[in-house]
Scaffold this active site. Structure first.
Site, PDB file in Angstrom:
ATOM      1  N   ALA A 150       0.837  -1.204   0.000  1.00 37.77           N
ATOM      2  CA  ALA A 150       0.000   0.000   0.000  1.00 37.77           C
ATOM      3  C   ALA A 150       0.867   1.249   0.000  1.00 37.77           C
ATOM      4  N   GLN A 151       1.088   1.765  -1.168  1.00 39.01           N
ATOM      5  CA  GLN A 151       1.959   2.932  -1.294  1.00 39.01           C
ATOM      6  C   GLN A 151       1.195   4.138  -1.854  1.00 39.01           C
ATOM      7  N   GLY A 191      -3.711  -3.328  -4.868  1.00 38.04           N
ATOM      8  CA  GLY A 191      -4.435  -4.510  -5.328  1.00 38.04           C
ATOM      9  C   GLY A 191      -4.802  -5.408  -4.159  1.00 38.04           C
ATOM     10  N   GLN A 341      -0.917  -8.255 -43.077  1.00 36.86           N
ATOM     11  CA  GLN A 341       0.409  -8.761 -42.670  1.00 36.86           C
ATOM     12  C   GLN A 341       1.227  -7.634 -42.049  1.00 36.86           C
ATOM     13  N   ARG A 343       0.102  -5.162 -40.598  1.00 32.67           N
ATOM     14  CA  ARG A 343      -0.516  -4.809 -39.318  1.00 32.67           C
ATOM     15  C   ARG A 343      -0.077  -5.761 -38.199  1.00 32.67           C
ATOM     16  N   TYR A 433       0.715   1.537 -13.849  1.00 31.31           N
ATOM     17  CA  TYR A 433       1.169   1.019 -12.548  1.00 31.31           C
ATOM     18  C   TYR A 433       2.675   0.765 -12.568  1.00 31.31           C
ATOM     19  N   GLU A 434       3.215   0.694 -11.387  1.00 28.59           N
ATOM     20  CA  GLU A 434       4.665   0.529 -11.212  1.00 28.59           C
ATOM     21  C   GLU A 434       5.450   1.685 -11.828  1.00 28.59           C
ATOM     22  N   ALA A 532      15.252  10.247 -26.138  1.00 25.17           N
ATOM     23  CA  ALA A 532      16.549   9.569 -26.005  1.00 25.17           C
ATOM     24  C   ALA A 532      16.376   8.247 -25.250  1.00 25.17           C
ATOM     25  N   TYR A 579      10.643  11.698 -35.783  1.00 28.46           N
ATOM     26  CA  TYR A 579      10.316  12.129 -34.424  1.00 28.46           C
ATOM     27  C   TYR A 579       9.606  13.472 -34.422  1.00 28.46           C
TER      28      TYR A 579
HETATM   29  C1  LIG Z   1      -2.899 -20.664  -4.029  1.00 21.64           C
HETATM   30  C2  LIG Z   1      -2.812 -20.231  -5.431  1.00 21.64           C
HETATM   31  C3  LIG Z   1      -1.951 -19.340  -5.948  1.00 21.64           C
HETATM   32  C4  LIG Z   1      -1.797 -18.965  -7.348  1.00 21.64           C
HETATM   33  C5  LIG Z   1      -0.555 -18.513  -7.557  1.00 21.64           C
HETATM   34  C6  LIG Z   1      -0.311 -17.372  -8.343  1.00 21.64           C
HETATM   35  C7  LIG Z   1       0.853 -16.587  -8.080  1.00 21.64           C
HETATM   36  C8  LIG Z   1       1.369 -15.615  -9.048  1.00 21.64           C
HETATM   37  C9  LIG Z   1       0.781 -14.325  -8.914  1.00 21.64           C
HETATM   38  C10 LIG Z   1       1.495 -13.291  -9.531  1.00 21.64           C
HETATM   39  C11 LIG Z   1       0.574 -12.332 -10.100  1.00 21.64           C
HETATM   40  C12 LIG Z   1       1.255 -11.237 -10.684  1.00 21.64           C
HETATM   41  C13 LIG Z   1       0.328 -10.337 -11.338  1.00 21.64           C
HETATM   42  C14 LIG Z   1       0.943  -9.030 -11.435  1.00 21.64           C
HETATM   43  C15 LIG Z   1      -0.068  -7.996 -11.331  1.00 21.64           C
HETATM   44  C16 LIG Z   1       0.568  -6.709 -11.092  1.00 21.64           C
HETATM   45  C17 LIG Z   1      -0.398  -5.839 -10.492  1.00 21.64           C
HETATM   46  C18 LIG Z   1      -0.004  -4.450 -10.458  1.00 21.64           C
HETATM   47  C19 LIG Z   1       0.916  -4.073  -9.391  1.00 21.64           C
HETATM   48  C20 LIG Z   1       1.087  -2.632  -9.363  1.00 21.64           C
HETATM   49  C21 LIG Z   1       1.650  -2.194  -8.079  1.00 21.64           C
HETATM   50  C22 LIG Z   1       2.013  -0.757  -8.038  1.00 21.64           C
HETATM   51  O1  LIG Z   1       1.779   0.041  -8.873  1.00 21.64           O
HETATM   52  S1  LIG Z   1       2.913  -0.294  -6.599  1.00 21.64           S
HETATM   53  C23 LIG Z   1       3.203   1.372  -6.722  1.00 21.64           C
HETATM   54  C24 LIG Z   1       4.224   1.735  -7.736  1.00 21.64           C
HETATM   55  N1  LIG Z   1       4.566   3.084  -7.660  1.00 21.64           N
HETATM   56  C25 LIG Z   1       5.508   3.624  -8.391  1.00 21.64           C
HETATM   57  O2  LIG Z   1       6.123   2.974  -9.206  1.00 21.64           O
HETATM   58  C26 LIG Z   1       5.845   5.057  -8.084  1.00 21.64           C
HETATM   59  C27 LIG Z   1       6.733   5.667  -9.118  1.00 21.64           C
HETATM   60  N2  LIG Z   1       7.630   6.600  -8.506  1.00 21.64           N
HETATM   61  C28 LIG Z   1       8.919   6.277  -8.151  1.00 21.64           C
HETATM   62  O3  LIG Z   1       9.339   5.135  -8.261  1.00 21.64           O
HETATM   63  C29 LIG Z   1       9.759   7.391  -7.614  1.00 21.64           C
HETATM   64  O4  LIG Z   1       9.032   8.357  -7.022  1.00 21.64           O
HETATM   65  C30 LIG Z   1      10.659   7.995  -8.713  1.00 21.64           C
HETATM   66  C31 LIG Z   1       9.878   8.484  -9.916  1.00 21.64           C
HETATM   67  C32 LIG Z   1      11.658   6.903  -9.135  1.00 21.64           C
HETATM   68  C33 LIG Z   1      11.406   9.215  -8.138  1.00 21.64           C
HETATM   69  O5  LIG Z   1      11.933   8.885  -6.906  1.00 21.64           O
HETATM   70  P1  LIG Z   1      12.674   9.998  -5.973  1.00 21.64           P
HETATM   71  O6  LIG Z   1      11.943  11.287  -6.042  1.00 21.64           O
HETATM   72  O7  LIG Z   1      12.851   9.360  -4.673  1.00 21.64           O
HETATM   73  O8  LIG Z   1      14.046  10.075  -6.691  1.00 21.64           O
HETATM   74  P2  LIG Z   1      14.678  11.130  -7.736  1.00 21.64           P
HETATM   75  O9  LIG Z   1      13.926  11.124  -9.021  1.00 21.64           O
HETATM   76  O10 LIG Z   1      14.923  12.427  -7.096  1.00 21.64           O
HETATM   77  O11 LIG Z   1      16.046  10.406  -7.977  1.00 21.64           O
HETATM   78  C34 LIG Z   1      17.082  10.384  -7.019  1.00 21.64           C
HETATM   79  C35 LIG Z   1      18.053   9.314  -7.384  1.00 21.64           C
HETATM   80  O12 LIG Z   1      17.484   8.062  -7.029  1.00 21.64           O
HETATM   81  C36 LIG Z   1      17.549   7.184  -8.129  1.00 21.64           C
HETATM   82  N3  LIG Z   1      16.449   6.209  -7.985  1.00 21.64           N
HETATM   83  C37 LIG Z   1      15.118   6.449  -7.962  1.00 21.64           C
HETATM   84  N4  LIG Z   1      14.455   5.282  -7.836  1.00 21.64           N
HETATM   85  C38 LIG Z   1      15.385   4.311  -7.756  1.00 21.64           C
HETATM   86  C39 LIG Z   1      15.310   2.900  -7.629  1.00 21.64           C
HETATM   87  N5  LIG Z   1      14.139   2.264  -7.560  1.00 21.64           N
HETATM   88  N6  LIG Z   1      16.458   2.199  -7.580  1.00 21.64           N
HETATM   89  C40 LIG Z   1      17.644   2.831  -7.688  1.00 21.64           C
HETATM   90  N7  LIG Z   1      17.778   4.160  -7.808  1.00 21.64           N
HETATM   91  C41 LIG Z   1      16.655   4.896  -7.854  1.00 21.64           C
HETATM   92  C42 LIG Z   1      17.411   8.084  -9.322  1.00 21.64           C
HETATM   93  O13 LIG Z   1      17.829   7.453 -10.490  1.00 21.64           O
HETATM   94  C43 LIG Z   1      18.288   9.229  -8.899  1.00 21.64           C
HETATM   95  O14 LIG Z   1      19.618   8.863  -9.100  1.00 21.64           O
HETATM   96  P3  LIG Z   1      20.707   9.993  -9.452  1.00 21.64           P
HETATM   97  O15 LIG Z   1      20.576  11.073  -8.455  1.00 21.64           O
HETATM   98  O16 LIG Z   1      21.988   9.258  -9.418  1.00 21.64           O
HETATM   99  O17 LIG Z   1      20.357  10.480 -10.846  1.00 21.64           O
HETATM  100  C1  LIG Z   2      -4.299  -1.502 -12.166  1.00 23.77           C
HETATM  101  C2  LIG Z   2      -3.507  -0.728 -11.161  1.00 23.77           C
HETATM  102  C3  LIG Z   2      -3.003  -1.370 -10.051  1.00 23.77           C
HETATM  103  C4  LIG Z   2      -2.289  -0.664  -9.092  1.00 23.77           C
HETATM  104  N1  LIG Z   2      -1.843  -1.329  -7.982  1.00 23.77           N
HETATM  105  C5  LIG Z   2      -1.196  -0.636  -7.007  1.00 23.77           C
HETATM  106  C6  LIG Z   2      -0.756  -1.302  -5.816  1.00 23.77           C
HETATM  107  O1  LIG Z   2      -0.931  -2.509  -5.653  1.00 23.77           O
HETATM  108  N2  LIG Z   2      -0.155  -0.579  -4.854  1.00 23.77           N
HETATM  109  C7  LIG Z   2       0.066   0.760  -4.985  1.00 23.77           C
HETATM  110  O2  LIG Z   2       0.632   1.362  -4.069  1.00 23.77           O
HETATM  111  N3  LIG Z   2      -0.318   1.417  -6.113  1.00 23.77           N
HETATM  112  C8  LIG Z   2      -0.941   0.758  -7.115  1.00 23.77           C
HETATM  113  N4  LIG Z   2      -1.341   1.410  -8.265  1.00 23.77           N
HETATM  114  C9  LIG Z   2      -1.082   2.844  -8.406  1.00 23.77           C
HETATM  115  C10 LIG Z   2      -0.007   3.164  -9.431  1.00 23.77           C
HETATM  116  O3  LIG Z   2       1.240   2.707  -9.024  1.00 23.77           O
HETATM  117  C11 LIG Z   2       0.022   4.677  -9.703  1.00 23.77           C
HETATM  118  O4  LIG Z   2      -1.236   5.041 -10.230  1.00 23.77           O
HETATM  119  C12 LIG Z   2       1.144   5.028 -10.648  1.00 23.77           C
HETATM  120  O5  LIG Z   2       2.398   4.924  -9.999  1.00 23.77           O
HETATM  121  C13 LIG Z   2       0.985   6.439 -11.272  1.00 23.77           C
HETATM  122  O6  LIG Z   2       0.918   7.423 -10.307  1.00 23.77           O
HETATM  123  P1  LIG Z   2      -0.262   8.519 -10.300  1.00 23.77           P
HETATM  124  O7  LIG Z   2      -1.557   7.804 -10.341  1.00 23.77           O
HETATM  125  O8  LIG Z   2       0.051   9.436  -9.182  1.00 23.77           O
HETATM  126  O9  LIG Z   2      -0.086   9.295 -11.673  1.00 23.77           O
HETATM  127  P2  LIG Z   2       0.224  10.841 -11.848  1.00 23.77           P
HETATM  128  O10 LIG Z   2       1.632  11.083 -11.401  1.00 23.77           O
HETATM  129  O11 LIG Z   2      -0.831  11.679 -11.247  1.00 23.77           O
HETATM  130  O12 LIG Z   2       0.191  10.928 -13.448  1.00 23.77           O
HETATM  131  C14 LIG Z   2      -0.658  11.843 -14.164  1.00 23.77           C
HETATM  132  C15 LIG Z   2       0.169  12.519 -15.299  1.00 23.77           C
HETATM  133  O13 LIG Z   2       1.160  13.359 -14.718  1.00 23.77           O
HETATM  134  C16 LIG Z   2       2.420  13.129 -15.321  1.00 23.77           C
HETATM  135  N5  LIG Z   2       3.494  13.386 -14.339  1.00 23.77           N
HETATM  136  C17 LIG Z   2       3.483  13.142 -13.002  1.00 23.77           C
HETATM  137  N6  LIG Z   2       4.675  13.476 -12.464  1.00 23.77           N
HETATM  138  C18 LIG Z   2       5.438  13.949 -13.453  1.00 23.77           C
HETATM  139  C19 LIG Z   2       6.786  14.438 -13.536  1.00 23.77           C
HETATM  140  N7  LIG Z   2       7.560  14.498 -12.455  1.00 23.77           N
HETATM  141  N8  LIG Z   2       7.248  14.804 -14.742  1.00 23.77           N
HETATM  142  C20 LIG Z   2       6.476  14.730 -15.846  1.00 23.77           C
HETATM  143  N9  LIG Z   2       5.208  14.262 -15.839  1.00 23.77           N
HETATM  144  C21 LIG Z   2       4.700  13.887 -14.665  1.00 23.77           C
HETATM  145  C22 LIG Z   2       2.375  11.653 -15.741  1.00 23.77           C
HETATM  146  O14 LIG Z   2       3.308  11.389 -16.782  1.00 23.77           O
HETATM  147  C23 LIG Z   2       0.915  11.516 -16.199  1.00 23.77           C
HETATM  148  O15 LIG Z   2       0.847  11.949 -17.548  1.00 23.77           O
HETATM  149  C24 LIG Z   2      -2.057   0.727  -9.246  1.00 23.77           C
HETATM  150  C25 LIG Z   2      -2.556   1.390 -10.370  1.00 23.77           C
HETATM  151  C26 LIG Z   2      -3.281   0.676 -11.326  1.00 23.77           C
HETATM  152  C27 LIG Z   2      -3.823   1.404 -12.514  1.00 23.77           C
END
Ligand SMILES: CCCCCCCCCCCCCCCCCCCCCC(=O)SCCNC(=O)CCNC(=O)[C@H](O)C(C)(C)COP(=O)(O)OP(=O)(O)OC[C@H]1O[C@@H](n2cnc3c(N)ncnc32)[C@H](O)[C@@H]1OP(=O)(O)O
Ligand SMILES: Cc1cc2nc3c(=O)[nH]c(=O)nc-3n(C[C@H](O)[C@H](O)[C@H](O)COP(=O)(O)OP(=O)(O)OC[C@H]3O[C@@H](n4cnc5c(N)ncnc54)[C@H](O)[C@@H]3O)c2cc1C
Length: 654
Positions: A150-151, A191, A341, A343, A433-434, A532, A579
């Site tokens: 839960a994030q 989820g 094809q 397509r 997501y993710e 890029a 582009y």
């Molecule tokens: C019994 C039976 C069983 C049956 C069995 C069955 C079993 C099997 C079942 C299996 C079923 C499967 C089904 C699947 C379904 C899926 C469902 C959907 C799941 C969906 C879940 C979700 O949706 S869950 C939420 C995800 N929500 C995000 O995804 C937030 C995005 N937002 C960020 O992720 C950060 O907000 C964002 C932008 C990085 C900025 O983060 P920030 O502001 O902290 O950081 P900055 O941008 O300032 O960056 C500062 C420096 O940190 C570096 N950095 C940043 N991240 C880093 C990292 N991760 N690792 C290393 N470095 C990292 C960066 O590269 C910079 O590096 P530098 O400084 O060197 O350039």
């Molecule tokens: C099916 C599904 C399952 C999910 N499951 C989970 C779960 O299990 N756990 C959980 O915690 N979350 C879950 N989520 C949430 C999901 O991880 C977020 O919705 C996702 O990370 C996008 O964030 P947001 O909704 O805040 O989008 P927003 O950030 O509000 O995006 C809206 C628009 O703003 C733009 N934008 C935002 N920030 C910037 C920036 N810095 N620069 C440029 N553009 C920007 C985006 O590109 C986009 O066009 C799920 C979502 C879905 C749809």
């Protein structure tokens, strides 16, 4: 190829398809071995056979005919049934085997323990210390408890630093106090959190002595382990129907002064001692490990969704006859049209390319995990850059391919009988997501800009960005073997990607030199930067495909993969050559331009698109009216999942 070698041939099939299969120049099983890897390909066949023999694991009726409640119940019923058989069918520690079982039995619409496997367990593995693992991980693996991750909140998903959920340390009682202080701080989307889970890893901003220490992970019990009723100080429910994925109960969560013990913070990396002393993790982003885990696995999943859509449309295109190429002859199979094809086939090539790239990203994740266990944090940044780019490019292009596959089926493609709607809906969810795709592209962009800086300082970057230092030289990313015929393609690809990356870097520099803040300069270049990142990732996919094909030993399989590689490289090169434009002037008028269409709220049927802009409170109202929220504990939960968990607990006590 002689007919008997084609494993897909069956007696009684539509002769149109049999005719096609007889033309095969290779053994489909051998190509499957390449696509999945031979172990997984074999296991998938065995798993399919095992499922055939257990009627309770089959669909009771087509999912599109079910209501949402029936879908939720069907998925819970299957999970319960599977829990009795699962260890006989798959090796639970093998993600891809388990995932295949899930796809075959439950399908793609979600199920009550998706997030338990996809994120809850990986987060515990990556962030819990040994004692915490003993307390929760073992129980989770035995499915005594069901958890989620839960994030995301109603107001923030992307910008994790601004999460509003707080975890304030109370030194006196050695507890954290968790709060959702505002409407926008409600956890929203996780989820299976609405109805199925009884635990969650909640990401909250840690506060000690009024000091904000950033997002950290906390174990929270959501529901009673026996009655499954919601725990005190917690409000929880389903967020309502979604574009697809409706067997899953994505949820909301409100925490009101919920007290949890100090040891409920996951403490493998960051730590809070009894007296409130805070110990920083060795790498700031280790708390994001569960996200990187999912991103690295999403590539193969999306290759698979694309493959579902393309196999439906390709087979259908061979049994659908319509129109003439030669008016004196019979109507042709629609696959004969050049446009059909064009397509489909480039997307078929992509499905292979994506699957190979996905195998590589999982391999890289495993290497990083092992090196992290040995105390080395160096590979984290490389893997984050690679998976950010792949996740964004592959989910987007897979979505495009699925939509083309739907259109290739004409009118019937629009019926849920084709299932294309669900595949598309599930596929494009991955763009969001993710990590929203355009945001993840920028993460890779940061990495590329750093690589350009090091090239300009006369250094030689290694790995996937080595080619940036090789302007005007022979290709460098891969070692094209002589006479293979693809060296020119790869060189052209590298040239385009390198030129774009340098162009973005130069533009960024120009803005920085003009006195803009780093952030403003960055924002002015993000379209160029994202181009890029896209080109870099597509180069990676193409090179990986090339290298993979060279390793294939069976000559007939290698030949057909080379045909696909050839198509892929040509198609991708043409596709990346153009582009597009920028459109800055539109910005101030954007809302007025859409207001001019005068679409009423009734017509829109969209909470997000309301004319008055009161989105958040109306989203909450919408969620409250979900059918699934009429009972705190779903009858289907009492029937299936609760007995499963209680039984698991009983077994483990024996
Ligand atoms: C019994 C039976 C069983 C049956 C069995 C069955 C079993 C099997 C079942 C299996 C079923 C499967 C089904 C699947 C379904 C899926 C469902 C959907 C799941 C969906 C879940 C979700 O949706 S869950 C939420 C995800 N929500 C995000 O995804 C937030 C995005 N937002 C960020 O992720 C950060 O907000 C964002 C932008 C990085 C900025 O983060 P920030 O502001 O902290 O950081 P900055 O941008 O300032 O960056 C500062 C420096 O940190 C570096 N950095 C940043 N991240 C880093 C990292 N991760 N690792 C290393 N470095 C990292 C960066 O590269 C910079 O590096 P530098 O400084 O060197 O350039
Ligand atoms: C099916 C599904 C399952 C999910 N499951 C989970 C779960 O299990 N756990 C959980 O915690 N979350 C879950 N989520 C949430 C999901 O991880 C977020 O919705 C996702 O990370 C996008 O964030 P947001 O909704 O805040 O989008 P927003 O950030 O509000 O995006 C809206 C628009 O703003 C733009 N934008 C935002 N920030 C910037 C920036 N810095 N620069 C440029 N553009 C920007 C985006 O590109 C986009 O066009 C799920 C979502 C879905 C749809």
């Amino acid at each position: 190829m002689s007919a008997h070698l084609n494993a897909a041939l069956r007696e009684g099939d539509n002769p149109e398809l049999t005719e096609e299969r007889r033309k095969a120049t290779f053994d489909t099983r051998k190509l499957a071995d390449e696509f999945f890897g031979s172990h997984l390909a074999r296991r998938r066949r065995e798993i399919a056979k095992a499922i055939d023999a257990i009627p309770e694991l089959h669909d009771t009726k087509p999912l599109p005919f079910m209501t949402r409640e029936e879908k939720v119940e069907e998925a819970a019923r299957k999970v319960f049934t599977l829990s009795k058989h699962i260890t006989d069918i798959v090796d639970l520690s093998n993600n891809r085997e388990t995932q295949s079982l899930n796809e075959m039995v439950i399908g793609i619409e979600g199920m009550p323990i998706s997030l338990h496997f996809a994120m809850f367990i990986p987060a515990l593995q990556g962030q819990a210390d040994d004692e915490q693992k003993r307390e929760w991980l073992d129980r989770a693996i035995r499915m005594e408890i069901i958890g989620t991750y839960a994030q995301t909140e109603l107001g923030h998903g992307t910008n994790l630093r601004m999460l509003e959920t707080t975890a304030t340390y109370d030194k006196q009682n050695k507890e954290f106090i968790l709060n959702s202080p505002t409407l926008t701080s409600l956890k929203w989307w996780p989820g299976n959190m609405g109805k199925s889970c009884n635990y969650a890893i909640v990401v909250a901003n840690l506060i000690i002595d009024d000091k904000l220490l950033g997002p950290h992970s906390f174990m929270v019990q959501l529901r009673d382990e026996n009655s499954h009723e919601t725990m005190p100080n917690i409000q929880i429910g389903d967020i309502g129907p979604k574009m697809a994925y409706n067997s899953s109960d994505n949820g909301f969560l409100k925490l009101s002064n919920l007290r949890i013990p100090r040891r409920n913070m996951l403490m493998k990396h960051a730590k809070v001692q009894e007296d409130g002393t805070y110990k920083k993790p060795p790498h700031e982003k280790l708390a994001y490990s569960a996200m990187v885990h999912v991103r690295s696995h999403m590539i193969t999943q999306h290759a698979m969704l694309l493959a579902y859509a393309l196999s439906i449309s390709t087979r259908y295109s061979c049994i659908r006859r319509q129109g003439y190429i030669d008016p004196k002859k019979d109507e042709v199979k629609v696959i004969e049209y050049q446009t059909q094809q064009h397509r489909l086939f480039p997307h078929i090539a992509r499905a292979y390319a994506f699957a190979f790239a996905g195998t590589e990203s999982i391999r890289k994740f495993e290497i990083m995990k092992r090196s992290l266990e040995a105390g080395n944090i160096e590979l984290i940044a490389d893997l984050h850059a690679l998976t950010s780019g792949l996740k964004a490019v592959v989910t987007y292009l897979a979505g495009q391919g699925i939509e083309q596959a739907r259109q290739a089926c004409g009118g019937h493609g629009y019926s849920m009988a084709s299932y294309m709607g669900e595949i598309y809906g599930v596929g494009i969810a991955g763009c969001t997501y993710e990590g929203e795709n355009l945001v993840m592209m920028q993460q890779l962009g940061r990495y590329l800009i750093k690589a350009v800086k090091s090239v300009k300082e006369g250094k030689k970057p290694t790995g996937y960005v080595a080619y940036l230092a090789h302007a005007g030289q022979r290709h460098s990313l891969i070692d094209c073997r002589p006479n293979e015929g693809y060296a020119e393609h790869i060189r052209a690809f590298e040239h385009i990607a390198r030129r774009q990356t340098f162009r973005a870097a130069e533009r960024l520099q120009k803005y920085e030199n003009s006195g803009l803040s780093t952030e403003q300069a960055w924002n002015n270049c993000t379209v160029e930067l994202n181009r890029a990142s896209r080109l870099h990732t597509r180069l990676f996919i193409a090179c990986n495909f090339y290298e993979r094909v060279l390793d294939v030993e069976d000559m007939a399989v290698r030949e057909v993969l080379e045909d696909l590689l050839h198509l892929h490289l040509n198609y991708e090169l043409i596709d990346i050559a153009s582009y597009a434009l920028e459109a800055k002037k539109i910005r101030p008028n954007a809302v007025s331009l859409v207001d001019s269409w005068e679409i009423t709220d009734r017509e829109h049927r969209s909470v997000l698109g309301r004319r008055d802009g009161h989105v958040y409170e109306n989203l909450f109202k919408w969620a409250k009216s979900s059918d699934l929220n009429q009972n705190d504990v779903l009858p289907s939960h009492k029937k299936h999942l609760l007995p499963m968990m209680l039984n698991a607990r009983k077994q483990s006590k024996l």
